[in-house]
Design a protein around this motif. Structure first.
Motif, mmCIF file in Angstrom:
data_model
loop_
_atom_site.group_PDB
_atom_site.id
_atom_site.type_symbol
_atom_site.label_atom_id
_atom_site.label_comp_id
_atom_site.label_asym_id
_atom_site.label_seq_id
_atom_site.Cartn_x
_atom_site.Cartn_y
_atom_site.Cartn_z
ATOM 1 N N THR A 282 0.766 -1.197 -0.065
ATOM 2 C CA THR A 282 -0.088 0.005 -0.052
ATOM 3 C C THR A 282 0.742 1.332 -0.041
ATOM 4 O OG1 THR A 282 -0.164 -0.152 2.382
ATOM 5 C CG2 THR A 282 -1.869 -1.008 1.209
ATOM 6 N N GLY A 283 2.375 1.106 -0.010
ATOM 7 C CA GLY A 283 3.105 2.361 -0.016
ATOM 8 C C GLY A 283 4.505 2.044 -0.233
ATOM 9 N N LEU A 284 5.011 2.875 -0.970
ATOM 10 C CA LEU A 284 6.507 2.931 -1.446
ATOM 11 C C LEU A 284 7.120 4.023 -1.205
ATOM 12 C CD1 LEU A 284 6.235 0.897 -4.944
ATOM 13 C CD2 LEU A 284 7.228 0.008 -2.812
ATOM 14 N N CYS A 285 8.272 4.125 -0.793
ATOM 15 C CA CYS A 285 9.161 5.299 -0.897
ATOM 16 C C CYS A 285 10.790 5.044 -0.882
ATOM 17 C CB CYS A 285 8.908 6.145 0.474
ATOM 18 S SG CYS A 285 9.432 5.275 2.067
ATOM 19 N N PRO A 286 11.272 5.987 -1.449
ATOM 20 C CA PRO A 286 12.986 5.821 -1.137
ATOM 21 C C PRO A 286 13.537 5.871 0.057
ATOM 22 C CG PRO A 286 12.418 7.895 -2.107
ATOM 23 C CD PRO A 286 11.136 7.228 -2.007
ATOM 24 N N PHE A 287 14.419 4.828 0.468
ATOM 25 C CA PHE A 287 15.085 4.520 1.781
ATOM 26 C C PHE A 287 16.459 4.513 1.551
ATOM 27 C CE2 PHE A 287 16.261 2.377 5.566
ATOM 28 C CZ PHE A 287 15.539 3.139 6.552
ATOM 29 N N GLY A 288 17.204 5.806 1.731
ATOM 30 C CA GLY A 288 18.617 5.953 1.627
ATOM 31 C C GLY A 288 19.165 5.951 0.253
ATOM 32 N N SER A 289 20.328 5.470 -0.180
ATOM 33 C CA SER A 289 20.847 5.375 -1.534
ATOM 34 C C SER A 289 20.419 3.952 -2.141
ATOM 35 C CB SER A 289 22.408 5.554 -1.463
ATOM 36 O OG SER A 289 22.818 5.334 -2.661
ATOM 37 N N ARG A 290 19.682 4.125 -3.233
ATOM 38 C CA ARG A 290 19.328 3.145 -4.204
ATOM 39 C C ARG A 290 18.691 1.979 -3.195
ATOM 40 N NH1 ARG A 290 21.482 2.822 -9.134
ATOM 41 N NH2 ARG A 290 21.238 0.493 -9.237
ATOM 42 N N GLU A 291 17.754 2.386 -2.304
ATOM 43 C CA GLU A 291 16.958 1.445 -1.662
ATOM 44 C C GLU A 291 15.583 1.865 -1.568
ATOM 45 O OE1 GLU A 291 18.248 0.388 2.222
ATOM 46 O OE2 GLU A 291 20.085 -0.203 1.732
ATOM 47 N N ILE A 292 14.558 0.865 -1.309
ATOM 48 C CA ILE A 292 13.267 1.496 -1.141
ATOM 49 C C ILE A 292 12.625 0.811 -0.049
ATOM 50 C CG2 ILE A 292 12.666 1.799 -3.782
ATOM 51 C CD1 ILE A 292 11.695 -1.034 -3.600
ATOM 52 N N LEU A 293 11.592 1.475 0.743
ATOM 53 C CA LEU A 293 10.856 1.107 1.855
ATOM 54 C C LEU A 293 9.617 0.428 1.307
ATOM 55 C CD1 LEU A 293 11.351 0.593 4.743
ATOM 56 C CD2 LEU A 293 10.427 2.914 5.098
ATOM 57 N N VAL A 294 9.002 -0.611 1.577
ATOM 58 C CA VAL A 294 7.717 -0.958 1.133
ATOM 59 C C VAL A 294 6.787 -1.417 2.418
ATOM 60 C CG1 VAL A 294 6.685 -2.848 0.026
ATOM 61 C CG2 VAL A 294 8.956 -2.458 -0.738
#
Length: 755
Positions: free
Chosen positions: A511-523
């Protein structure tokens, strides 16, 4: 012999692999030249010889071997001269000491000679200082060129040494080649000329070269001309191949668009016919229910009268029977005179009539025609325009290919043209509701506000309204200034990976995605109540702990913190799970979209049609309604993001539009056109240049809009593997991450238009 401008070529020949054998990869030994002008070692050619033939390792040409063997191939004196020059430059070991003088041992000395400091280019001997001084004073050698040995080793005198270098006769050592035998075309020394060639006309080498050079230069000019023609032909072939590929890509796109258009039209007709069928069946069922009710009413009246008459006859006394005999007889006679059944209703059985073109397997709705590309006579833009006109079929305003009468018109007379015409007439029948109006009025029509016998026309309108809401319109063509693939960002597939981990008890629901640090994503996995970390390559990096019982919905990353919404609360936590603060949100919205500001120190959340912005301490920094107070109660932002320019982009489900506003709520642009295909706008993401990527889940598309909210075209479709896309995010401003309903994540690199 040597031209003034040959120094660079000589240096290149001495420093490159020109003197290396292409077979053994070592310096040439006894170089032999084949008729194809490729030179190899004599021993290497002997190993390649197969009987009376051998194949050149470079040009693969078959060369006959002379009867006496490979030794009879021409000796490459040019290569031999270069090899002698290289060997002379490399003679001795300067690191172990200077080379010895070559004349000192010849003067009767017992020693091997003093260290050499000079070299005679004519004698090709290394000399010590004393011998060099004496070499210049003798009558026979006073004209010899004596140079410094260090400069000679450094290559300063290569050109001069090359001019004074003499080719040695292979049959008479110590004798240099001086003459050319014209009948035999053989190089001779003085000894060779006195033996079998004494009576043959011979020329000195310089005179022979002057006589034969023009012929060779003429042949060389002819070969250069052929090479220029070959290069022009190669460029023409490459250009034709590029034109073919470009035209094939255009035709492929046109085929896909035409096929999709035919399928959309066919599906629209399918829905319309099924809706007509349902409306007809419902109307027939309603009429049948009315007749059945009337029959049941008549049967009930007759049964009650008959039951009363039987009770009287079986239980009544004589006087009672006689007193009621008249009334009973009158009623029974009245019932007998009335018709028992109403007039039979006409039964209209539906039948499907298919177009003959759909049943004909040989009917081709799509057909290719091939025409020869016209040669380019004019250069520049005119030539490119004429070539494009010859290779590209004419197009109509809506981007579809205009068929030619001789090739493409026959398959469209019965097929795609009829479907397109019928589809164009469909929205104008019975009210012609728009998709949004049809969808909005459907609940009221189903609510039963109409009378039970309220006309079949209303039911037909209801079904047609539903059909119009389901139909899909083609994407609008981009404006004239956007035609061409180089003016819009383009997707390049990067990778794809699943998000379900071994510890998950349920299938992921992202239901949500966002960038997290360098070349990482938070799901944000709402189903498993987890915030999962992944690299762009799909490597699982662990999870961010969330409070007990929280199901993260929308998520955003701030400075060393993570903000997410869960239920009617907004949380800000550290990456280790420590809760910084929580805020209660309005309960009138099922989910709340969260977006991080470009500065990284504030978080925005959508609440009941307005946007609230909180700082890192949890204090409300600002609050606004897109469009101002005049839009109060008219907005419902389900998805929200912030652009690098500081603007907000949201999906408004109440207005069925995409709205772009600044930090004060002033609307910059809003799109609610046909490019939404009648769908509610989904997740939104913005790249570093401000391009907006909008998800349309129902039609498996991601469309692209400019920073002001004007539609530019499709960015991702089902062709790119999209199947019910849910949410998206932009990483590093150039990676678009798309999550699907099955928990899979696709990553696409956004290629900028100027790359």
């Amino acid at each position: 012999m040597v031209s003034q401008g040959s120094s660079p070529s000589l240096l290149e020949a001495l420093s490159s692999d020109f003197l290396a054998c292409k077979i053994c990869l070592e310096q040439l030994r006894v170089p032999k030249t084949l008729p194809c002008l490729h030179t190899y070692c004599q021993d290497c050619l002997a190993q390649l010889a197969e009987g009376s033939h051998l194949r050149c390792p470079e040009c693969r040409e078959t060369v006959p071997v002379p009867p006496t063997g490979v030794a009879a191939f021409k000796t490459n004196f040019f290569v031999n001269g270069l090899l002698d020059l290289v060997k002379a430059r490399a003679g001795g070991d300067l690191r172990a000491g200077k080379p010895a003088c070559a004349l000192c041992p010849l003067m009767g000395g017992a020693s091997a000679g003093g260290p050499a400091t000079a070299r005679c280019l004519d004698c090709a001997d290394d000399l010590c200082q004393a011998c060099a001084d004496g070499h210049r004073c003798t009558r026979q050698t006073h004209s010899h060129r004596v140079v410094d040995l260090v400069g000679y080793r450094a290559g300063w005198y290569d050109e001069e040494a090359r001019e004074r270098q003499a080719a040695q006769c292979p049959q008479h050592p110590g004798e240099s080649l001086r003459f050319l035998c014209q009948p035999c075309s053989q190089l001779l020394c003085r000894e060779c000329r006195l033996d079998p060639h004494l009576d043959h006309p011979c020329l000195p080498l310089a005179e022979a070269v002057r006589a034969r050079r023009p012929g060779l230069e003429g042949l060389l000019a002819g070969v250069d001309s052929n090479l220029a023609e070959l290069e022009a032909t190669r460029l023409a072939e490459e250009e034709a191949l590029a034109c073919l590929r470009e035209q094939a890509a255009k035709v492929g796109t046109q085929v896909e668009e035409a096929a999709e258009g035919v399928l959309r039209a066919l599906l629209a007709q399918k829905q319309e016919v099924l809706g007509q069928l349902r409306a007809h069946v419902e109307a027939a069922e309603e009429a049948a229910r009315e007749r059945l009710g009337e029959l049941e009413s008549r049967a009930q009246v007759a049964r009650e009268a008959a039951a009363f008459a039987r009770r009287v006859l079986s239980l009544g006394r004589e006087a009672e029977i006689l007193s009621l005999e008249g009334a009973i007889a009158q009623r029974l006679q009245q019932l007998q005179r009335c018709p028992w059944t109403p007039e039979p209703a006409p039964c209209l059985l539906p039948r499907l009539e298919l177009h003959p073109g759909l049943l004909d397997k040989n009917r081709q709705l799509l057909r290719l025609s091939f025409q020869e590309q016209q040669p380019q006579k004019d250069s520049g833009k005119d030539g490119a325009r004429s070539q494009g006109g010859a290779a590209t079929p004419p197009q109509s305003r809506d981007g579809a290919q205009t068929p030619k009468q001789d090739s493409a018109q026959p398959p469209q007379e019965d097929g795609a043209q009829t479907l397109k015409a019928e589809r164009a007439e469909t929205p104008q029948e019975d009210g012609a509701q728009t998709p949004k109006e049809g969808r909005a009025q459907t609940p009221q029509e189903d609510g039963g506000a109409q009378s039970p016998r309220g006309g079949r026309s209303n039911k037909k309108r209801k079904f047609k309204g539903r059909l119009k809401s389901v139909s899909r319109e083609p994407s609008p063509a981009p404006g004239p200034n956007l035609e061409g693939s180089g003016l819009l960002p383009r997707p390049i597939f990067f990778c794809s990976f699943p998000t379900r981990m071994p510890g998950d008890k349920r299938s992921p629901r992202i239901t949500g995605l966002c960038p997290f640090g360098s070349r990482e994503i938070l799901v944000a996995d709402e189903q498993n109540r987890a915030l999962k970390r992944f690299s762009l390559n799909g490597d699982y990096k662990g999870a961010v702990p969330v409070p007990e019982g929280c199901s993260p919905c929308s998520v955003a990353t701030l400075q060393d913190a993570v903000a997410f919404s869960a239920g009617a609360r907004l949380y800000l936590i550290r990456p280790n799970g420590e809760v910084q603060w929580r805020r209660a949100l309005s309960l009138c919205q099922a989910s709340h979209a969260v977006a991080a500001m470009p500065s990284g120190d504030r978080v925005a959340v959508s609440v009941s049609g307005h946007v609230e912005v909180y700082n890192m301490e949890g204090s409300l920094a600002t609050r606004f309604i897109p469009g101002g107070k005049a839009s109060r109660g008219l907005r419902a932002l389900v998805f929200l993001t912030a652009s690098p320019q500081g603007n907000f982009v949201g999906s408004d489900w109440q207005q069925s539009s995409l709205v772009v506003c600044d930090g004060l709520g002033q609307v910059i642009g809003e799109y609610r056109g046909p490019g939404l295909h009648g769908c509610q706008p989904g997740s939104v993401s913005v790249d570093k240049k401000g391009y907006i990527f909008l998800t349309l889940r129902e039609v498996n598309k991601v469309v692209i809009l400019d920073p002001k909210g004007s539609l530019l075209g499709d960015f991702l479709t089902a062709y790119h593997g999209l199947e019910k896309p849910r949410v998206t995010t932009m990483v590093d401003g150039r990676y678009l991450v798309v999550s699907l309903s099955n928990g899979t994540i696709h990553v696409f690199r956004v290629r900028p238009p100027d790359s």
